[in-house]
Write an enzyme that holds these catalytic residues in place. Structure first.
Site, PDB file in Angstrom:
ATOM      1  N   GLU A 150       4.814  -4.252  12.114  1.00 31.84           N
ATOM      2  CA  GLU A 150       3.849  -3.152  11.910  1.00 31.84           C
ATOM      3  C   GLU A 150       2.661  -3.765  11.179  1.00 31.84           C
ATOM      4  OE1 GLU A 150       4.178  -0.182  13.104  1.00 31.84           O
ATOM      5  OE2 GLU A 150       6.291  -0.167  13.652  1.00 31.84           O
ATOM      6  N   ASN A 198       0.788  -1.240   0.000  1.00 33.53           N
ATOM      7  CA  ASN A 198       0.000   0.000   0.000  1.00 33.53           C
ATOM      8  C   ASN A 198       0.818   1.287   0.000  1.00 33.53           C
ATOM      9  OD1 ASN A 198       0.708  -0.624   2.640  1.00 33.53           O
ATOM     10  ND2 ASN A 198      -1.096   0.360   3.494  1.00 33.53           N
ATOM     11  N   CYS A 255      -3.131   1.319   6.678  1.00 33.86           N
ATOM     12  CA  CYS A 255      -3.284   0.557   7.927  1.00 33.86           C
ATOM     13  C   CYS A 255      -3.996   1.354   9.006  1.00 33.86           C
ATOM     14  CB  CYS A 255      -1.921   0.090   8.411  1.00 33.86           C
ATOM     15  SG  CYS A 255      -0.725   1.417   8.436  1.00 33.86           S
TER      16      CYS A 255
END
Ligand code: NAP
Length: 472
Positions: A247, A151, A281
């Site tokens: 993450e 992303n 996210c």
């Protein structure tokens, strides 16, 4: 155009080519080559061999390379933005912002290289420390495996590579198979800036095979992974003594109190829900609004959402383009359908055309449907009402994730009460949870991960404090 891997500073192809396609319409944008285990071995070997050169380099030399990379990346901004937009389907205006942020991540890494230091330890605070002095020096951990998602293909890679190099480590980077081109271009840019050959290697291929082989290689000292919780958890469980930074995902929530500036809150929530079609996210996914202003806030959200322009990612006017694959778009569509079947109201959007989904606003979303409890990673947001702040905080905390959350209110007591009670890695007051600047500590609790990024904090994770003690 072919994009071979980069191992030891050289282009390396394999006998398994794979086309990279523009997700919006399937156009081929380049061809990469999939590594097998032998190329993973070669990349780790090259990284290990470059370890001595990186370790011996003085801090100023490392800082200078990173500073040059910052300058060169900005010079080539348009070229990198086009590559990011083509491989990920991200609207070009967002891809340009990603290049700017990636450059800043390198600048902050360069500055942190100048500041890398240990500390003097007060040995004589213990009776046994009489006559002893000690200090710590921060040493590189060695070869780092950096695995990144689709992303933010450039900036999330720079959040690993910048700090790793600043600290004197070497890197083997495995980008997402959908978005490897900007990473390969970046490896060449680093070589042009004077990075020793082998200090940064890029291998491409399926995460489930070569990604794992890389992570569990005996010469890899640390895994730094950004991606889905399923893969992150698996890597952590198998990592043994290796250092691991994770993450991972989130289903970000924001609270809107009755006294909030609704105009600003709605505008920011629309931006935070639909940037890159929600494939962020920390995308705003769950909004809890005080009942007294719920209908006004929902009207504002719908009005602003309907103004977003859908289209080709290279069109400078496009706000919303496709998701990464048609399969992902179908999944998001099915989650919207599920919420509606269980009583949610679809206020606008939700229609899918190939890989593109119109931005969707849902109201009264039951707590047990997927849009409430999982990570949507698509252009959909749910709005629910609440009666008091305690209830809102409880709803925000009803999540397996804990990356970032936020509140809109003019009441400072309420703002800090929520900040103290919500379990997340970062809490935003009068700002959306999607807010991030690249020098801040960034990371989550619960299923959202372990460790922090932001160059200063990543360098702490990527160095060992070695104690040197002497008797005077
Ligand atoms: P993903 O499927 O987990 O993939 C991420 C990376 O891991 C890719 O390079 C992938 O390679 C690789 N991979 C897959 N399986 C692997 C395995 N078994 N071992 C080692 N590597 C493996 O995630 P994604 O779909 O690209 O990205 C979306 C997820 O990333 C979301 O959950 C999002 O929240 C999270 N994310 C988190 C942050 C953060 O900072 N917290 C930022 C951005 C995204 P292939 O592409 O070859 O499969």
């Amino acid at each position: 155009m072919d994009y071979p891997m980069r191992i030891g500073g050289e282009p390396v192809a394999s006998a398994q080519p794979l086309d990279v396609r523009l997700p919006y319409d399937g156009t081929t944008v380049g061809t990469i080559f999939q590594a097998g285990r032998e190329l993973v071995e070669a990349a780790v070997k090259a990284a290990k061999a470059a370890g001595g050169a990186m370790r011996e380099m003085i801090l100023d030399e490392r800082a200078t390379i990173l500073r040059k990379a910052y300058d060169r990346l900005l010079e080539r901004k348009e070229e990198f933005a086009k590559a990011i937009s083509s491989e990920s389907g991200k609207p070009i205006k967002e891809a340009r912002m990603e290049v700017d942020r990636s450059a800043l991540t390198l600048l902050f890494s360069s500055e942190e290289a100048h500041r890398l230091h240990g500390e003097v330890v007060p040995m004589d605070a213990s009776p046994g420390g009489r006559g002893h002095m000690a200090m710590t020096v921060r040493e590189p951990v060695g070869v780092i495996a950096a695995i990144t998602p689709f992303n933010f293909p450039l900036n999330l890679a720079m959040h690993k590579i910048g700090p790793a190099l600043a600290a004197g480590n070497t890197v083997v980077h495995k980008p997402a198979s959908a978005t490897p081109i900007s990473a390969i271009m970046m490896a060449d840019l680093f070589t042009e800036c004077g990075l020793p050959k082998g200090a940064l290697n890029v291998i491409t291929g399926p995460g489930g095979s070569i990604g794992e082989h890389l992570c569990f290689h005996q010469d890899v000292a640390m895994i730094t992974f950004t991606g889905s919780p399923e893969v992150g958890l698996r890597l952590r469980n198998l990592a043994g003594m290796k250092r691991v930074t994770l993450e991972l995902g989130n289903n970000s929530a924001v609270i809107v109190e009755g006294d909030a500036n609704l105009e600003e809150a709605a505008a920011r929530c629309v931006a935070g829900s639909f940037a890159h079609s929600g494939q962020v996210c920390i995308s705003v996914q769950r909004i809890f609004v005080e009942e007294t202003v719920r209908s006004e806030f929902m009207d504002r959200m719908v009005e602003l959402t309907e103004k977003l322009k859908l289209g080709h990612p290279h069109d400078p006017g496009t706000d919303i383009s496709s998701l990464i694959t048609e399969k992902e778009a179908e999944r998001v569509e099915s989650w919207i359908d599920e919420a509606v079947r269980h009583g949610a109201r679809l206020l606008t959007g939700g229609v899918r055309k190939r890989a593109t989904v119109e931005p969707a606003v849902l109201a009264d979303v039951p707590a047990n449907v997927q849009i409430s409890c999982k990570e949507a990673f698509g252009p959909v947001v749910g709005i629910n009402g609440y009666r008091n702040l305690e209830e809102a905080v409880a709803r925000v905390n009803e999540s397996d994730y804990g990356l970032q959350a936020g509140i809109y209110t003019r009441d400072i007591t309420k703002a800090f009460t929520a900040a103290r009670k919500v379990r997340v890695g970062g809490f935003m007051i009068n700002e959306i949870p999607q807010y991030r600047v690249d020098q801040m500590p960034y990371g989550g609790v619960k299923l959202s991960g372990t460790g922090r990024e932001g160059p200063k904090y990543a360098i702490e994770e990527m160095t060992e404090p070695k104690l040197i003690c002497w008797k005077v």
